[in-house]
Design a protein around this motif. Structure first.
Motif, mmCIF file in Angstrom:
data_model
loop_
_atom_site.group_PDB
_atom_site.id
_atom_site.type_symbol
_atom_site.label_atom_id
_atom_site.label_comp_id
_atom_site.label_asym_id
_atom_site.label_seq_id
_atom_site.Cartn_x
_atom_site.Cartn_y
_atom_site.Cartn_z
ATOM 1 N N TYR A 189 0.702 -1.099 0.184
ATOM 2 C CA TYR A 189 0.150 0.318 0.011
ATOM 3 C C TYR A 189 1.055 1.304 -0.479
ATOM 4 N N ARG B 111 0.360 5.896 0.565
ATOM 5 C CA ARG B 111 -0.774 6.409 0.929
ATOM 6 C C ARG B 111 -0.164 7.817 1.361
ATOM 7 N N ASN C 85 -2.352 -0.930 5.113
ATOM 8 C CA ASN C 85 -3.610 0.307 4.134
ATOM 9 C C ASN C 85 -3.441 1.099 5.761
ATOM 10 N N TYR D 202 -1.234 -1.276 -4.056
ATOM 11 C CA TYR D 202 -2.557 -0.274 -4.027
ATOM 12 C C TYR D 202 -2.144 1.225 -3.467
ATOM 13 N N GLY E 140 -3.338 4.846 -2.746
ATOM 14 C CA GLY E 140 -4.449 5.726 -2.533
ATOM 15 C C GLY E 140 -4.681 6.836 -3.037
ATOM 16 N N ALA E 141 -5.426 7.630 -2.895
ATOM 17 C CA ALA E 141 -6.016 8.932 -3.215
ATOM 18 C C ALA E 141 -4.975 10.120 -3.102
ATOM 19 N N HIS F 148 -2.416 -0.881 -8.116
ATOM 20 C CA HIS F 148 -3.859 0.140 -8.320
ATOM 21 C C HIS F 148 -4.269 1.300 -7.922
ATOM 22 N N THR G 130 -6.821 4.691 -7.152
ATOM 23 C CA THR G 130 -7.907 4.483 -6.159
ATOM 24 C C THR G 130 -9.024 5.374 -7.397
ATOM 25 N N THR H 46 -12.927 7.872 -7.154
ATOM 26 C CA THR H 46 -13.240 8.578 -6.217
ATOM 27 C C THR H 46 -14.609 8.410 -6.728
ATOM 28 N N THR I 199 -6.631 9.217 -8.340
ATOM 29 C CA THR I 199 -4.648 8.608 -7.689
ATOM 30 C C THR I 199 -4.169 9.360 -9.115
#
Length: 266
Positions: A45, A47, A59, A88, A90-91, A112, A114, A116, A193
């Protein structure tokens, strides 16, 4: 030669440690004792509130990484051993360039983004689109104005994303979609993202990208070097795409920003 067992002390020679000439135990340079061999699929993850001092496997702000560079650094050390690695993001907006690494061994690395949520339409009417015939999604009282152009429509029953090509009060237009149900819930998403650019190194394969907005560096959004393989799903690109002697480049259901230069394939 041989060494008396008593002289080995409390250490154990294995794949992660070795006995030095001064009879002290150590791990190989680079940390971690060598290449990790996966025994199951792995998730990482990233972020905006993460830290590269974390292990990347939770996460949360205390578990996720901060940068894509850290993820690639770690993935490069892996033997996938037939398992897959999912990253993954995040935004948020990352100004860095992603230069994917896939380690060694069979298995796929997937990144991947994110998405919205913008709007949800319950029991919308969906018509078939194929080839040059546009499909439509209509719902009275929704999709007002023309602000949905270039966004993603997610069809719940079909579990499929499609790019919206135009929007005109209560109706969305999209192509190449044959729905399994002509009445179904539809969710509209934008890309949460955002990254600067993706550059595929020479010979990197089995790499997939999902749902990322690649804003570009003024020249390219995606640059794929020789003999690398990438598959792209429902992304947005603001600059050119360059594919050079690539293995199996596929781009599905993605949006090319209308003011960008025409994508170039070589």
């Amino acid at each position: 030669g041989t060494m008396a067992t008593a002289r080995l002390g409390s250490g154990t020679a294995d794949s992660t440690t070795f006995l030095r000439g001064d009879q002290t135990w150590a791990t190989p340079a680079g940390g971690g004792g060598g290449r990790e061999i996966l025994s199951a699929d792995r998730a990482y993850y990233i972020r905006t509130d993460g830290s590269d001092s974390n292990d990347g496997m939770t996460n949360s702000s205390g578990g996720a990484w901060l940068t894509a560079a850290k993820a690639n650094e770690v993935i490069a050390t892996l033997d996938k051993n037939g398992f897959d690695v999912d990253v993954y993001m995040g935004a948020g907006t990352w100004s860095e360039e992603i230069t994917p690494r896939t380690g060694i061994g069979e298995g796929t690395v997937r990144w991947h983004g994110t998405l919205t949520l913008v709007e949800t339409a319950t029991s919308a009417t969906v018509t078939v689109g194929s080839g040059g015939t546009a499909g439509t999604v209509t719902k009275t009282g929704q999709f007002t104005g023309d602000t949905h152009k270039g966004l993603l429509a997610y069809f719940v029953t079909d579990d499929a994303y499609r790019v919206i090509y135009s929007n005109n009060n209560n109706a969305l237009t999209l192509a190449d979609f044959a729905p399994s149900a002509t009445t179904q819930d539809v969710a509209i998403y934008s890309w949460g993202t955002i990254v600067n650019r993706i550059t595929m190194p020479v010979g990197v394969g089995n790499f997939e990208i999902y749902g990322i907005h690649v804003q570009g560096d003024g020249t390219y959004s995606l640059y794929q070097n020789a003999y690398s393989a990438v598959t792209v799903y429902y992304c947005q690109f603001n600059d050119q795409i360059f594919l050079y002697n690539s293995n199996n480049p596929f781009i599905y259901d993605s949006y090319f920003y209308e003011t960008a230069a025409i994508p170039m394939v070589t």
